[in-house]
Design a protein around this motif. Structure first.
Motif, PDB file in Angstrom:
ATOM      1  N   ASN A   1      37.047  49.644  19.825  1.00  0.00           N
ATOM      2  CA  ASN A   1      36.491  48.302  19.609  1.00  0.00           C
ATOM      3  C   ASN A   1      37.378  47.226  20.225  1.00  0.00           C
ATOM      4  O   ASN A   1      36.886  46.294  20.850  1.00  0.00           O
ATOM      5  N   ASN A   2      38.677  47.372  20.046  1.00  0.00           N
ATOM      6  CA  ASN A   2      39.583  46.359  20.595  1.00  0.00           C
ATOM      7  C   ASN A   2      39.580  46.345  22.109  1.00  0.00           C
ATOM      8  O   ASN A   2      39.519  45.278  22.727  1.00  0.00           O
ATOM      9  N   LEU A   3      39.650  47.529  22.710  1.00  0.00           N
ATOM     10  CA  LEU A   3      39.749  47.564  24.169  1.00  0.00           C
ATOM     11  C   LEU A   3      38.433  47.147  24.832  1.00  0.00           C
ATOM     12  O   LEU A   3      38.440  46.448  25.849  1.00  0.00           O
TER      13      LEU A   3
ATOM     14  N   SER B   1      36.133  45.146  23.381  1.00  0.00           N
ATOM     15  CA  SER B   1      35.882  43.721  23.148  1.00  0.00           C
ATOM     16  C   SER B   1      36.776  42.870  24.044  1.00  0.00           C
ATOM     17  O   SER B   1      36.334  41.862  24.588  1.00  0.00           O
ATOM     18  N   ASN B   2      38.020  43.283  24.253  1.00  0.00           N
ATOM     19  CA  ASN B   2      38.871  42.547  25.197  1.00  0.00           C
ATOM     20  C   ASN B   2      38.279  42.571  26.612  1.00  0.00           C
ATOM     21  O   ASN B   2      38.290  41.550  27.305  1.00  0.00           O
ATOM     22  N   ALA B   3      37.777  43.726  27.010  1.00  0.00           N
ATOM     23  CA  ALA B   3      37.236  43.863  28.372  1.00  0.00           C
ATOM     24  C   ALA B   3      36.028  42.948  28.589  1.00  0.00           C
ATOM     25  O   ALA B   3      35.777  42.479  29.698  1.00  0.00           O
ATOM     26  N   VAL B   4      35.291  42.664  27.504  1.00  0.00           N
ATOM     27  CA  VAL B   4      34.157  41.728  27.608  1.00  0.00           C
ATOM     28  C   VAL B   4      34.641  40.286  27.473  1.00  0.00           C
ATOM     29  O   VAL B   4      34.313  39.420  28.285  1.00  0.00           O
ATOM     30  N   LYS B   5      35.474  40.057  26.443  1.00  0.00           N
ATOM     31  CA  LYS B   5      35.984  38.705  26.151  1.00  0.00           C
ATOM     32  C   LYS B   5      36.704  38.070  27.323  1.00  0.00           C
ATOM     33  O   LYS B   5      36.533  36.894  27.615  1.00  0.00           O
ATOM     34  N   TYR B   6      37.573  38.860  27.959  1.00  0.00           N
ATOM     35  CA  TYR B   6      38.405  38.324  29.043  1.00  0.00           C
ATOM     36  C   TYR B   6      37.806  38.625  30.413  1.00  0.00           C
ATOM     37  O   TYR B   6      38.495  38.599  31.419  1.00  0.00           O
TER      38      TYR B   6
END
Ligand SMILES: Nc1ncnc2c1ncn2[C@@H]1O[C@H](COP(=O)(O)OP(=O)(O)O)[C@@H](O)[C@H]1O
Ligand SMILES: [Mg+2]
Length: 148
Positions: free
Chosen positions: A47-49, A51-56
């Motif tokens: 989830n973290n990796l 979501s970061n890949a989408v967020k940033y």
């Protein structure tokens, strides 16, 4: 735990945000990969990796996720076409509460805790995490976890 299944859940969770940013998520996975782990731990990592890949990422960007089964380990790769990071930022990435502060990140919210938690979990499994990144080109996170 069945990694493919957990990955699908993680993608489903981030999908509304990906649609909003018009970010395309592609999965390249070997079939039915299992690893001996607590599903909650793997869920937090994915989830973290993702979501970061989408967020940033940038609008209309791409996320490519790879799941590969090697001889004694599994590898998960999360590759994005986002804002990337410089060497200095990269070196602080896994530190608690670290967040890059720039014009590009100022409207993106977060705690700066996600990656420090991810790193602790990967360490717990005697795995490895590393990142390749270039400003304005994107970032790739490589996660390896021993199978047993
Ligand atoms: N895929 C990525 N591309 C660019 N920068 C990233 C990426 N993942 C993480 N970062 C940077 O590392 C910081 C720490 O990430 P994280 O611990 O997940 O915290 P959060 O997402 O809550 O800010 C982020 O604030 C961001 O500046
Ligand atoms: Mg995060």
């Amino acid at each position: 735990v069945h990694l493919n299944h957990l990955l699908n859940n993680a993608i489903e969770a981030i999908n509304p945000y990906a649609i909003q940013k018009d970010v395309n998520i592609n999965v390249h996975a070997d079939q039915d990969i299992y690893v001996n782990a607590d599903p909650n731990d793997i869920e937090i990592v994915m989830n973290n990796l993702i979501s970061n890949a989408v967020k940033y990422n940038k609008d209309k960007g791409t996320v490519d996720v790879y799941l590969e089964k090697k001889k004694d380990e599994i590898e998960m790769i999360f590759q994005d076409t986002g804002i990337g990071m410089n060497e200095d930022e990269k070196s602080k990435l896994f530190t608690e509460f670290f967040r890059v502060k720039s014009e590009k990140t100022k409207k993106i919210s977060g705690s700066g805790l996600g990656l420090s938690i991810v790193k602790r979990i990967i360490d717990l499994y005697n795995g490895q995490i590393r990142v390749d990144s270039k400003p304005d080109k994107g970032s790739t996170f490589f996660v390896k976890i021993p199978v047993k």
